[in-house]
Design an enzyme around this catalytic site. Structure first.
Site, PDB file in Angstrom:
ATOM      1  N   ASP A   1      61.876  96.837 -21.186  1.00 57.12           N
ATOM      2  CA  ASP A   1      62.979  97.734 -21.519  1.00 57.12           C
ATOM      3  C   ASP A   1      62.492  98.769 -22.530  1.00 57.12           C
ATOM      4  OD1 ASP A   1      65.483  98.837 -21.513  1.00 57.12           O
ATOM      5  OD2 ASP A   1      66.389  97.317 -22.794  1.00 57.12           O
TER       6      ASP A   1
ATOM      7  N   TYR B   1      63.112 102.666 -24.663  1.00 53.76           N
ATOM      8  CA  TYR B   1      63.985 103.164 -25.742  1.00 53.76           C
ATOM      9  C   TYR B   1      63.907 104.687 -25.676  1.00 53.76           C
ATOM     10  CZ  TYR B   1      65.707 102.724 -30.688  1.00 53.76           C
ATOM     11  OH  TYR B   1      66.415 102.737 -31.870  1.00 53.76           O
TER      12      TYR B   1
ATOM     13  N   HIS C   1      70.232 108.050 -28.707  1.00 50.65           N
ATOM     14  CA  HIS C   1      70.454 106.638 -29.017  1.00 50.65           C
ATOM     15  C   HIS C   1      69.572 106.182 -30.174  1.00 50.65           C
ATOM     16  CE1 HIS C   1      71.094 102.351 -28.585  1.00 50.65           C
ATOM     17  NE2 HIS C   1      69.806 102.160 -28.344  1.00 50.65           N
TER      18      HIS C   1
ATOM     19  N   ARG D   1      69.139 102.342 -40.767  1.00 50.07           N
ATOM     20  CA  ARG D   1      68.207 102.820 -41.796  1.00 50.07           C
ATOM     21  C   ARG D   1      68.735 104.125 -42.395  1.00 50.07           C
ATOM     22  NH1 ARG D   1      65.236 101.809 -37.325  1.00 50.07           N
ATOM     23  NH2 ARG D   1      64.940 104.041 -36.957  1.00 50.07           N
TER      24      ARG D   1
ATOM     25  N   GLU E   1      74.573  97.792 -23.245  1.00 53.64           N
ATOM     26  CA  GLU E   1      73.717  98.975 -23.235  1.00 53.64           C
ATOM     27  C   GLU E   1      73.686  99.509 -21.812  1.00 53.64           C
ATOM     28  OE1 GLU E   1      70.743  98.355 -27.032  1.00 53.64           O
ATOM     29  OE2 GLU E   1      69.902  98.121 -25.010  1.00 53.64           O
TER      30      GLU E   1
ATOM     31  N   GLU F   1      72.234 101.505 -18.984  1.00 53.86           N
ATOM     32  CA  GLU F   1      70.874 101.943 -18.728  1.00 53.86           C
ATOM     33  C   GLU F   1      70.635 102.155 -17.234  1.00 53.86           C
ATOM     34  OE1 GLU F   1      67.827  99.708 -20.660  1.00 53.86           O
ATOM     35  OE2 GLU F   1      69.137  99.040 -22.310  1.00 53.86           O
TER      36      GLU F   1
ATOM     37  N   ASP G   1      71.957  96.031 -20.433  1.00 57.75           N
ATOM     38  CA  ASP G   1      71.139  95.180 -21.306  1.00 57.75           C
ATOM     39  C   ASP G   1      72.044  94.597 -22.383  1.00 57.75           C
ATOM     40  OD1 ASP G   1      68.949  94.027 -22.606  1.00 57.75           O
ATOM     41  OD2 ASP G   1      68.585  95.828 -23.800  1.00 57.75           O
TER      42      ASP G   1
ATOM     43  N   ARG H   1      73.937  91.827 -31.296  1.00 60.41           N
ATOM     44  CA  ARG H   1      73.423  92.644 -32.394  1.00 60.41           C
ATOM     45  C   ARG H   1      73.164  91.836 -33.667  1.00 60.41           C
ATOM     46  NH1 ARG H   1      71.457  96.843 -29.649  1.00 60.41           N
ATOM     47  NH2 ARG H   1      73.065  97.989 -28.510  1.00 60.41           N
TER      48      ARG H   1
ATOM     49  N   GLN I   1      69.983  89.856 -33.025  1.00 65.67           N
ATOM     50  CA  GLN I   1      68.889  90.824 -32.975  1.00 65.67           C
ATOM     51  C   GLN I   1      68.500  91.332 -34.362  1.00 65.67           C
ATOM     52  OE1 GLN I   1      69.853  94.240 -30.579  1.00 65.67           O
ATOM     53  NE2 GLN I   1      67.973  95.325 -31.077  1.00 65.67           N
TER      54      GLN I   1
ATOM     55  N   TYR J   1      64.528  90.697 -35.421  1.00 62.64           N
ATOM     56  CA  TYR J   1      63.653  91.698 -34.803  1.00 62.64           C
ATOM     57  C   TYR J   1      62.508  92.183 -35.682  1.00 62.64           C
ATOM     58  CZ  TYR J   1      65.334  96.009 -37.110  1.00 62.64           C
ATOM     59  OH  TYR J   1      65.604  97.008 -38.001  1.00 62.64           O
TER      60      TYR J   1
ATOM     61  N   LYS K   1      68.420  89.575 -26.888  1.00 66.57           N
ATOM     62  CA  LYS K   1      68.422  90.325 -25.622  1.00 66.57           C
ATOM     63  C   LYS K   1      68.206  89.424 -24.402  1.00 66.57           C
ATOM     64  CE  LYS K   1      68.179  94.748 -27.206  1.00 66.57           C
ATOM     65  NZ  LYS K   1      69.001  95.884 -26.745  1.00 66.57           N
TER      66      LYS K   1
ATOM     67  N   THR L   1      70.598  90.053 -18.543  1.00 67.58           N
ATOM     68  CA  THR L   1      70.547  91.476 -18.239  1.00 67.58           C
ATOM     69  C   THR L   1      71.088  91.626 -16.824  1.00 67.58           C
ATOM     70  OG1 THR L   1      68.582  91.816 -19.620  1.00 67.58           O
ATOM     71  CG2 THR L   1      69.074  93.512 -17.981  1.00 67.58           C
TER      72      THR L   1
ATOM     73  N   THR M   1      69.063 102.431 -23.677  1.00 69.58           N
ATOM     74  CA  THR M   1      70.440 102.916 -23.699  1.00 69.58           C
ATOM     75  C   THR M   1      70.508 104.424 -23.495  1.00 69.58           C
ATOM     76  OG1 THR M   1      70.979 101.156 -25.253  1.00 69.58           O
ATOM     77  CG2 THR M   1      72.582 102.927 -25.016  1.00 69.58           C
TER      78      THR M   1
ATOM     79  N   GLU N   1      77.043 102.154 -31.092  1.00 67.50           N
ATOM     80  CA  GLU N   1      77.196 103.574 -31.413  1.00 67.50           C
ATOM     81  C   GLU N   1      78.643 104.027 -31.306  1.00 67.50           C
ATOM     82  OE1 GLU N   1      73.754 105.866 -29.371  1.00 67.50           O
ATOM     83  OE2 GLU N   1      74.015 103.964 -28.303  1.00 67.50           O
TER      84      GLU N   1
END
Length: 410
Positions: A125, A127, A132, A141, A198, A200, A232, A236, A239, A243, A252, A256, A343, A357
């Protein structure tokens, strides 16, 4: 394109499309089917007639590969065979001379059960949406640059779990695992409370390569068979705790979902669009070349309420670049490999492809048509993702749907 079938020209699954899937009827064995209108053609049965009558010529034995319970054997034949098969299918569905032999092997969608179309070999998968990635960076962050420093230099991805890929309509059990919020003194264990989606696009790969070889951007389309819609599902909270430093894992890998129909890339010729200019910074030579994206329009429904309409045309990285990067270290391809776009999101709130989001990490809940609100998914929620792309002569190519309903943790 005219056809002897009773299928309107504008039907999103008309003869300009012809997606592949795997179906069964009653207790019968699963085998490859081709959707046309609201019917499924038993591709192997019809190919056997053509083979026995000498109509298929000296090409591959399509009857044999289409009478198997996945598309993998067909994928292994490679692009020349895929092209031959599409041309033959188009001929028998548009020329009246074939009607008597073909018609008995058409089945209503209501009669059939649809299965996972491929036996997934490996799953990666990516990104690939700048919108996104920027949104996620701002959420997690806020005091650092939204994009990580490597993001515009290479297609970032993670290696997923192929055994938990399921066909549309399969229920999804809420995952359980460790989670720890920033204010918590220690991690806790239990069902995810921040279950997400997600939206996709998935790419189905055919034509194996040897370990140590590479697939260039120019060679990628020899291996890119078609696309599926993909969700996906993402926990959260699990994750976020796991992660660092190696990326997504249990948050994840529990499920899927992909659509039952695989749209061949040949059906998306009119939907090709350039990817955004990759000049600042310029990509390294192995990622340069003729690479395009697709003008695909998605719609995300949560319990019947449309919550987002993402646009695939905004994706930064092209599928050919993703496949080139996936193999640049010598990693081999296997027929049945699947890789996803990541995503699909846009700059406006109603074009974001995840609840993370859409609700800004749960701080701005959505209001659904029934008056309820959602930050993340609740048990019993059903998510349905649909999509379409422009086809020839003003038609549309429908990508079907990928749907799933959340069941309580076990």
């Amino acid at each position: 394109m005219t056809t002897w079938l009773d299928v309107p020209t504008e039907h999103p699954f008309g003869v300009h499309h012809l997606p592949y899937g795997v179906f069964s009827i009653g207790e019968g064995s699963p085998r490859v089917g081709v959707r046309v209108g609201d019917q499924v053609l038993d591709a192997g049965a019809v190919a056997a007639i053509g083979r026995d009558a000498g109509q298929v010529g000296e090409g591959p034995d399509l009857a044999s590969v289409w009478q198997t319970p996945s598309l993998n054997a067909f994928l292994a034949l490679g692009r020349p065979a895929w092209t031959t098969a599409r041309e033959w299918l188009t001929e028998i569905l548009t020329d009246e001379v074939h009607r008597a032999g073909v018609e008995p092997h058409l089945h209503s969608l209501d009669e059939v059960t649809l299965h996972l179309p491929i036996e997934v070999a490996d799953y990666v998968d990516f990104y690939a949406s700048e919108d996104h990635a920027s949104n996620v960076g701002q959420i997690f962050r806020p005091d650092s640059p939204a994009l990580p420093p490597n993001w515009k230099h290479l297609p970032i991805g993670y290696h997923g779990r192929s055994g938990t890929i399921v066909v549309s309509g399969t229920d999804v059990v809420r995952p359980t695992g460790q989670r720890k919020a920033p204010a918590d003194a220690a991690p806790s264990f239990g069902p995810s409370i921040r279950l997400d989606i997600e939206a996709e696009l998935g790419y189905v790969v055919g034509g194996a390569t040897t370990l140590g070889s590479r697939v260039s951007v120019e060679e990628a389309e020899d291996h890119l068979f078609g696309v599926v819609l993909l969700n996906d599902w993402s926990a959260r909270d699990i994750q976020a705790w796991e992660y660092v430093p190696l990326g997504p894992f249990l948050g994840k890998s529990f499920a899927t979902s992909i659509s039952a129909w695989v749209t061949p890339l040949d059906a998306l010729r009119e939907a090709r669009v350039p990817v955004p200019g990759q000049t600042d910074p310029p990509v390294l030579p192995y990622l340069a070349g003729e690479a395009t994206g697709f003008d695909i329009h998605l719609e995300v429904e949560l319990n019947g309420t449309v919550v987002s309409r993402p646009e695939y045309s905004r994706m930064y990285w092209a599928p050919a670049q993703m496949l080139a990067h996936l193999t640049v270290n010598g990693a081999s391809l296997r027929s049945g490999d699947l890789f996803a776009s990541g995503t699909i999101s846009g700059p406006a709130r109603d074009t974001r492809g995840s609840l993370l989001e859409l609700t800004w990490n749960g701080t701005e809940p959505l209001t659904l048509a029934d008056g309820s609100s959602r930050g993340f998914l609740e048990d019993g929620d059903t998510v349905t993702i649909t999509a379409w792309a422009p086809g020839p002569d003003g038609t549309r190519v429908g990508l079907g749907e990928v749907a799933g309903t959340i069941q309580p943790a076990r």
